[in-house]
Design an enzyme around this catalytic site. Structure first.
Site, PDB file in Angstrom:
ATOM      1  N   HIS A 245      21.373  57.429 -33.885  1.00 31.76           N
ATOM      2  CA  HIS A 245      20.614  56.456 -34.167  1.00 31.76           C
ATOM      3  C   HIS A 245      19.254  55.981 -33.433  1.00 31.76           C
ATOM      4  O   HIS A 245      17.999  56.805 -33.511  1.00 31.76           O
ATOM      5  CB  HIS A 245      21.000  55.033 -34.371  1.00 31.76           C
ATOM      6  CG  HIS A 245      20.414  54.060 -35.464  1.00 31.76           C
ATOM      7  ND1 HIS A 245      20.664  54.408 -36.773  1.00 31.76           N
ATOM      8  CD2 HIS A 245      20.072  52.908 -35.310  1.00 31.76           C
ATOM      9  CE1 HIS A 245      20.109  53.380 -37.324  1.00 31.76           C
ATOM     10  NE2 HIS A 245      19.434  52.415 -36.347  1.00 31.76           N
ATOM     11  N   GLU A 295      15.430  57.337 -38.194  1.00 33.21           N
ATOM     12  CA  GLU A 295      14.198  57.270 -38.508  1.00 33.21           C
ATOM     13  C   GLU A 295      13.302  57.915 -37.552  1.00 33.21           C
ATOM     14  O   GLU A 295      12.670  57.534 -36.604  1.00 33.21           O
ATOM     15  CB  GLU A 295      13.673  55.796 -38.735  1.00 33.21           C
ATOM     16  CG  GLU A 295      14.336  55.131 -39.899  1.00 33.21           C
ATOM     17  CD  GLU A 295      14.070  53.568 -39.691  1.00 33.21           C
ATOM     18  OE1 GLU A 295      14.343  52.941 -40.851  1.00 33.21           O
ATOM     19  OE2 GLU A 295      13.678  52.994 -38.720  1.00 33.21           O
ATOM     20  N   GLU A 416      19.223  52.506 -45.692  1.00 33.70           N
ATOM     21  CA  GLU A 416      18.940  51.087 -45.213  1.00 33.70           C
ATOM     22  C   GLU A 416      18.127  50.543 -46.571  1.00 33.70           C
ATOM     23  O   GLU A 416      17.153  51.038 -46.849  1.00 33.70           O
ATOM     24  CB  GLU A 416      18.193  51.080 -43.911  1.00 33.70           C
ATOM     25  CG  GLU A 416      18.936  51.492 -42.746  1.00 33.70           C
ATOM     26  CD  GLU A 416      18.255  51.293 -41.437  1.00 33.70           C
ATOM     27  OE1 GLU A 416      17.217  50.602 -41.442  1.00 33.70           O
ATOM     28  OE2 GLU A 416      18.628  52.067 -40.518  1.00 33.70           O
TER      29      GLU A 416
END
Length: 491
Positions: A245, A295, A416
């Site tokens: 993450h 991301e 998300e």
């Protein structure tokens, strides 16, 4: 007075004759033809047809010429799948429907959108179809497409194993990190409650860099804790997506960066990390899914699209290393479903056009991930109201996903989504009931579109967070939003 009476009588007779619609050659009165609303004469494929291909060309034939405004194709509803276009020629209305494998769908043509030349509306039409099941893989494992269809509603265990911070230091006990961003330690009860509510998949974000030794190996107690949380999810009967993450993203500590030099510097470390993770979970079944990275941004932290198109190549390289490392560990990992995200998990046209799926001998075990808080900042822009403009932003996004990703055969997850906006403004447990209702409308909208396109989506945190997650104080933070999500999947 006689001439006047004769003329008046003649005028009256002519008027009466005209009002009655005239006469035929025999002097009989001919009534005006009665115009009726269009009626359906036939539908192809027939209502109830099964084992159809995923793309269905529907032809509805009426008993008279019809008028249909092509832009009204969006008013034709499908319970599963997407109506991509519709047009009328003569008596026929042609509809193009794109579905997913192995689903049943009901198509509704609402009353009034089809009319005749006298502007008389046709009644509602409903037809139902079932598409062929997704082809089974020859490796005995669930395909990526089928897994995504089976996930159902999803949720993110956010701000937990993904928490990190230089102020706490490295290599400490797992609980120090897991609770540093205001969440309690995850427990089995939380996962059971989510399953009971109707959720079918949990994304477990994990940040690794503070738990890695100089040689790239992971602290044992950290890996043990990650496995414990994964087991909570799997044992509750849900899918679990395990990722890397905040080792990526808008942080100075990010080392998985969309940059060629960063890839060269971090490649060996990254592959070692995924080798260790995959080895630990090699015997887990198909409900465990690995996600390559979160991301990923370039060095300038550019969102939506990078400063340089060369960053797209770096993203592809990280994805290639991920697939190679996981597959090399063997066991179930040889066929495990793997998730690859676009640059910054964005859905802009440029980003989707430049996305490249990694090389993999098991192409039917790859999934594309994007994130969507679209339209960004809607909570501020529209004063916490989910408007038709917000809905259209999602429709447009799925149109791009269809064009660049889904049409190529790759399933999609929206990893998300939520109500987050600028200035940390969001709809949460302390919001008003009316505001929570708007968050519920957004969540239901996203869920419906995901079902139509065969995608899965994962709400970011808000439905249950903070002390509400702990077993002793368990309480839904925004139960009406959770209910809005799962209701879509019950219909």
């Amino acid at each position: 007075m006689k001439p006047f009476l004769t003329i008046a009588t003649l005028f009256l007779a002519l008027t009466t004759l005209t009002a009655c619609g005239g006469s035929d050659d025999n002097g009989d009165i001919t009534p005006e033809p009665t115009v009726e609303a269009p009626k359906v004469e036939s539908v192809f494929p027939a209502d109830g047809s099964k084992d159809l291909d995923a793309t269905i060309a529907i032809t509805v034939t009426y008993d008279q010429n019809i008028i249909f405004v092509e832009s009204d194709y969006t008013k034709i509803q499908a319970t599963s799948g997407t109506v991509s276009s519709a047009k009328a020629i003569g008596k026929q209305l042609s509809i193009n429907l794109v579905c997913n494998p192995g689903v049943s769908t009901t198509v509704t043509i609402p009353s009034g959108i089809v009319k005749n030349t006298k502007n008389m509306p046709a009644p509602e039409v409903k037809v139902s179809y079932t598409t062929k099941a997704a082809p089974q893989t020859d490796d005995g494992h669930e395909s990526a497409t089928q897994a995504v269809l089976n996930m159902g509603p999803g949720w993110n265990l956010g701000n937990t194993l993904d928490s990190h911070g230089s102020w706490i230091g490295d290599h400490l006990s797992p609980d120090k990190y897991e609770t540093m961003w205001g969440q309690p330690q995850a427990d089995a009860n939380l996962m059971r409650k989510l399953k009971e509510k109707g959720f079918g998949a949990i994304r477990v974000p994990v940040t690794w860099y503070q738990h890695m030794q100089a040689d790239g190996s992971v602290d044992k107690d950290w890996m043990d804790r990650v496995q414990e949380v994964v087991d909570y999810v799997i044992n509750a009967g849900m899918y679990c997506i395990l990722n890397l993450h905040h080792d990526t993203g808008a942080h100075d500590v990010a080392w998985v960066v969309a940059d060629a030099s960063a890839y060269d510097a971090g490649k060996a470390r990254y592959e070692k990390l995924w080798t260790e993770i995959a080895t630990r979970f090699a015997n887990y079944g198909d409900k465990l899914v690995f996600e390559a990275y979160n991301e990923m941004l370039d060095k300038s932290f550019s969102w939506t699209q990078p400063k340089s198109t060369s960053s797209y190549g770096a993203v592809t390289n990280w994805g290639e290393s991920f697939v190679k490392a996981v597959r090399a560990t063997g066991g179930n990992n040889q066929y495990r479903n793997l998730v690859i995200s676009t640059y910054s998990a964005a859905t802009s046209e440029q980003t989707l056009k430049n996305f490249k799926m990694p090389t993999d001998a098991s192409q039917n075990h790859l999934i594309v991930e994007v994130h969507s808080y679209d339209p960004w900042n809607w909570v501020n822009t529209y004063n916490m109201t989910w408007t038709k403009e917000c809905h259209q932003a999602l429709v447009d996004m799925f149109g791009r996903l269809q064009n660049y990703i889904i049409s190529k055969g790759w399933p999609v997850i929206v990893g998300e989504y939520g109500s987050n906006g600028d200035g940390e403004k969001t709809i949460n447990a302390s919001s008003t009931a009316a505001q929570k209702a708007e968050a519920g409308r957004q969540a239901a909208d996203m869920s419906r579109l995901c079902r139509q396109y065969g995608a899965a989506c994962f709400y970011w945190m808000g439905i249950i967070e903070g002390a509400d997650r702990a077993e002793r104080t368990f309480h839904w933070s925004m139960e009406q939003v959770a209910d809005s999500i799962v209701k879509v999947y019950k219909n």
